[in-house]
Design an enzyme around this catalytic site. Structure first.
Site, PDB file in Angstrom:
ATOM      1  CE  LYS A  40       0.847   9.939   7.763  1.00  0.00           C
ATOM      2  NZ  LYS A  40       1.406  10.118   8.567  1.00  0.00           N
ATOM      3  CB  CYS A  41       4.249   5.665  -0.499  1.00  0.00           C
ATOM      4  SG  CYS A  41       5.079   5.188  -1.570  1.00  0.00           S
ATOM      5  N   GLY A  42       4.149   9.030  -1.507  1.00  0.00           N
ATOM      6  CA  GLY A  42       3.972   9.807  -3.182  1.00  0.00           C
ATOM      7  C   GLY A  42       4.154   8.987  -4.476  1.00  0.00           C
TER       8      GLY A  42
END
Length: 118
Positions: free
Chosen positions: A10-12
């Protein structure tokens, strides 16, 4: 060169790093840093190989870091205790971490990836 890619999907920033690695044809094993955080021994090895200050391994912008009030605690805590803390919660670890067992990058800066992994 077999790379291990510790990331949080979920980390860009992690997604950008993964895309860069794929575009450069790098082979890597993905490790979900929250579901399977590195053990204390693994973190110690990564930390020692990185040449970075242990503080660079903390996700200082993360919610868990703030909840635990770590900003004020890190300075007076031993390296051993900090490694124990990091290994206990993948959300405390700055990501992504990429390593080949000798070289290490923490976070994603394209210039750093070019130097280490091209």
């Amino acid at each position: 060169m077999a790379l291990t890619f510790y990331w949080y999907p979920k980390c860009g920033t992690c997604r950008k790093a993964k895309k860069w690695m794929e575009e450069h044809g790098l082979q890597f094993e993905e490790v979900h840093i929250v579901e399977n955080p590195p053990s204390k021994d693994e973190l110690k090895k990564i930390y020692e190989n990185s040449g970075l200050d242990i503080k660079k391994f903390f996700n200082t912008s993360g919610q868990r870091y703030r909840e635990l009030g770590l900003k004020d605690k890190i300075g007076g805590t031993s390296e051993d205790e900090l490694l124990e803390l990091l290994s206990s919660d993948g959300m405390l670890i700055k990501r992504p971490i990429v390593t080949d067992g000798k070289n290490v990058t923490v976070g994603f800066k394209e210039d750093d990836f070019e130097k280490k992994w091209s």
